[in-house]
Motif scaffolding. Structure first.
Motif, PDB file in Angstrom:
ATOM      1  N   ALA A 137       0.829  -1.207   0.000  1.00 34.14           N
ATOM      2  CA  ALA A 137       0.000   0.000   0.000  1.00 34.14           C
ATOM      3  C   ALA A 137       0.860   1.252   0.000  1.00 34.14           C
ATOM      4  CB  ALA A 137      -0.947  -0.002   1.207  1.00 34.14           C
ATOM      5  N   VAL A 138       1.933   1.243   0.785  1.00 31.27           N
ATOM      6  CA  VAL A 138       2.843   2.391   0.825  1.00 31.27           C
ATOM      7  C   VAL A 138       3.613   2.510  -0.487  1.00 31.27           C
ATOM      8  CG1 VAL A 138       4.932   3.284   1.953  1.00 31.27           C
ATOM      9  CG2 VAL A 138       3.039   2.421   3.333  1.00 31.27           C
ATOM     10  N   LEU A 139       4.060   1.396  -1.020  1.00 27.63           N
ATOM     11  CA  LEU A 139       4.835   1.387  -2.260  1.00 27.63           C
ATOM     12  C   LEU A 139       4.035   1.953  -3.429  1.00 27.63           C
ATOM     13  CD1 LEU A 139       7.529   0.454  -3.557  1.00 27.63           C
ATOM     14  CD2 LEU A 139       6.393  -1.712  -4.053  1.00 27.63           C
ATOM     15  N   PHE A 140       2.768   1.639  -3.497  1.00 25.17           N
ATOM     16  CA  PHE A 140       1.933   2.072  -4.622  1.00 25.17           C
ATOM     17  C   PHE A 140       1.011   3.236  -4.252  1.00 25.17           C
ATOM     18  CE2 PHE A 140       2.903  -2.359  -5.705  1.00 25.17           C
ATOM     19  CZ  PHE A 140       3.445  -2.162  -6.956  1.00 25.17           C
ATOM     20  N   TRP A 141       1.323   3.946  -3.186  1.00 20.33           N
ATOM     21  CA  TRP A 141       0.482   5.050  -2.730  1.00 20.33           C
ATOM     22  C   TRP A 141       0.231   6.040  -3.843  1.00 20.33           C
ATOM     23  CZ3 TRP A 141      -2.270   5.275   1.519  1.00 20.33           C
ATOM     24  CH2 TRP A 141      -2.869   6.491   1.848  1.00 20.33           C
ATOM     25  N   PRO A 142      -0.918   6.605  -4.052  1.00 21.01           N
ATOM     26  CA  PRO A 142      -2.163   6.505  -3.296  1.00 21.01           C
ATOM     27  C   PRO A 142      -3.058   5.352  -3.736  1.00 21.01           C
ATOM     28  CG  PRO A 142      -2.415   8.218  -4.925  1.00 21.01           C
ATOM     29  CD  PRO A 142      -1.004   7.682  -5.062  1.00 21.01           C
ATOM     30  N   ASN A 143      -2.774   4.771  -4.904  1.00 19.07           N
ATOM     31  CA  ASN A 143      -3.612   3.658  -5.359  1.00 19.07           C
ATOM     32  C   ASN A 143      -3.452   2.420  -4.494  1.00 19.07           C
ATOM     33  OD1 ASN A 143      -4.817   4.998  -7.546  1.00 19.07           O
ATOM     34  ND2 ASN A 143      -3.030   4.608  -8.837  1.00 19.07           N
ATOM     35  N   GLY A 144      -2.355   2.350  -3.753  1.00 16.82           N
ATOM     36  CA  GLY A 144      -2.100   1.201  -2.900  1.00 16.82           C
ATOM     37  C   GLY A 144      -3.137   1.002  -1.813  1.00 16.82           C
ATOM     38  N   ILE A 145      -3.858   2.043  -1.476  1.00 17.78           N
ATOM     39  CA  ILE A 145      -4.909   1.899  -0.474  1.00 17.78           C
ATOM     40  C   ILE A 145      -5.989   0.934  -0.975  1.00 17.78           C
ATOM     41  CG2 ILE A 145      -6.440   3.803  -1.112  1.00 17.78           C
ATOM     42  CD1 ILE A 145      -5.249   3.142   2.415  1.00 17.78           C
ATOM     43  N   GLY A 146      -6.081   0.803  -2.299  1.00 20.19           N
ATOM     44  CA  GLY A 146      -7.009  -0.159  -2.890  1.00 20.19           C
ATOM     45  C   GLY A 146      -6.682  -1.589  -2.494  1.00 20.19           C
ATOM     46  N   LEU A 147      -5.399  -1.868  -2.242  1.00 18.60           N
ATOM     47  CA  LEU A 147      -5.004  -3.199  -1.803  1.00 18.60           C
ATOM     48  C   LEU A 147      -5.653  -3.527  -0.463  1.00 18.60           C
ATOM     49  CD1 LEU A 147      -1.865  -4.995  -2.444  1.00 18.60           C
ATOM     50  CD2 LEU A 147      -2.430  -4.785  -0.037  1.00 18.60           C
ATOM     51  N   LEU A 148      -5.622  -2.573   0.442  1.00 16.42           N
ATOM     52  CA  LEU A 148      -6.259  -2.788   1.745  1.00 16.42           C
ATOM     53  C   LEU A 148      -7.774  -2.915   1.591  1.00 16.42           C
ATOM     54  CD1 LEU A 148      -4.167  -0.258   3.850  1.00 16.42           C
ATOM     55  CD2 LEU A 148      -3.801  -2.714   3.574  1.00 16.42           C
ATOM     56  N   LEU A 149      -8.331  -2.158   0.668  1.00 15.44           N
ATOM     57  CA  LEU A 149      -9.768  -2.253   0.398  1.00 15.44           C
ATOM     58  C   LEU A 149     -10.131  -3.634  -0.150  1.00 15.44           C
ATOM     59  CD1 LEU A 149     -12.547  -0.815   0.129  1.00 15.44           C
ATOM     60  CD2 LEU A 149     -11.857  -0.225  -2.192  1.00 15.44           C
ATOM     61  N   GLY A 150      -9.364  -4.099  -1.126  1.00 16.77           N
ATOM     62  CA  GLY A 150      -9.618  -5.423  -1.695  1.00 16.77           C
ATOM     63  C   GLY A 150      -9.494  -6.522  -0.661  1.00 16.77           C
ATOM     64  N   LEU A 151      -8.490  -6.402   0.201  1.00 19.89           N
ATOM     65  CA  LEU A 151      -8.286  -7.379   1.265  1.00 19.89           C
ATOM     66  C   LEU A 151      -9.469  -7.388   2.231  1.00 19.89           C
ATOM     67  CD1 LEU A 151      -6.339  -9.375   2.651  1.00 19.89           C
ATOM     68  CD2 LEU A 151      -5.273  -7.428   3.755  1.00 19.89           C
ATOM     69  N   ALA A 152      -9.922  -6.211   2.618  1.00 26.63           N
ATOM     70  CA  ALA A 152     -11.044  -6.116   3.562  1.00 26.63           C
ATOM     71  C   ALA A 152     -12.346  -6.644   2.958  1.00 26.63           C
ATOM     72  CB  ALA A 152     -11.222  -4.668   4.011  1.00 26.63           C
TER      73      ALA A 152
END
Length: 139
Positions: A103-118
Motif C-alpha cells: 500500500a505504501v509502495l503504490f500510494w495513493p492507489n495502494g490503499i485499494g489493496l487494503l480495500l480489496g483485502l477487507a
C-alpha cells in the motif's frame, strides 16, 4: 464415530484444500475480473491491480488458514491455545507487513489493496459463517 473418521481425508493436502474451497476461489476470480472491468473503464489500471492484489492476498490467507485447519483435523491433534495464537499471529503478521508495504509502495492507489483485502475477507467470512449458522439452527 467410525463414520465420522471415515469421512475425514487421510492427510491434509493443498489439492484437497483447493477442491474444498472452489466457491471461494471462484468468488475471488469474479472479484478480480469485476475490479478490472469497472476500474478499467475509468483508466485506473494501477488501482485495479492494487484491489486485485488485496483480493489475492485475502484468498492466500484464507487458503493457508484452511490448510492449517485441515492439517489439524486430519492429524487428530488437539492444538493448544498458544499454538493457535502463534499460528494466527504469524500468518496475520506476514499478511499485514506485505499489505501495508504494498500500500505504501503504490500510494495513493495502494490503499485499494487494503480495500480489496477487507472486502474479500468480509465476503469469505459470510461464505463460511452462513453454513455454520444453518447447521446450528438445524441442530
Amino acid at each position: 464415530m467410525a463414520d465420522e473418521s471415515a469421512a475425514l481425508p487421510q492427510r491434509a493436502s493443498w489439492g484437497r484444500v483447493l477442491r474444498d474451497q472452489k466457491k471461494t476461489i471462484v468468488v475471488a476470480a469474479v472479484m478480480v475480473i469485476a475490479t478490472y472491468w469497472i476500474a478499467g473503464q475509468f483508466g485506473e489500471w494501477e488501482l485495479a491491480g492494487c484491489i486485485s492484489g488485496g483480493v489475492l492476498l485475502g484468498l492466500a490467507n484464507h487458503l493457508m488458514t484452511e490448510r492449517w485447519l485441515l492439517g489439524i483435523i486430519t492429524s487428530g491433534a488437539q492444538p493448544t491455545r498458544s499454538q493457535m495464537i502463534a499460528s494466527t499471529l504469524t500468518r496475520l503478521g506476514v499478511l499485514t507487513v506485505v499489505a501495508v508495504g504494498a500500500a505504501v509502495l503504490f500510494w495513493p492507489n495502494g490503499i485499494g489493496l487494503l480495500l480489496g483485502l477487507a472486502i474479500f475477507r468480509l465476503i469469505a467470512l459470510v461464505m463460511t459463517g452462513l453454513p455454520l449458522l444453518k447447521e446450528l439452527k438445524q441442530g
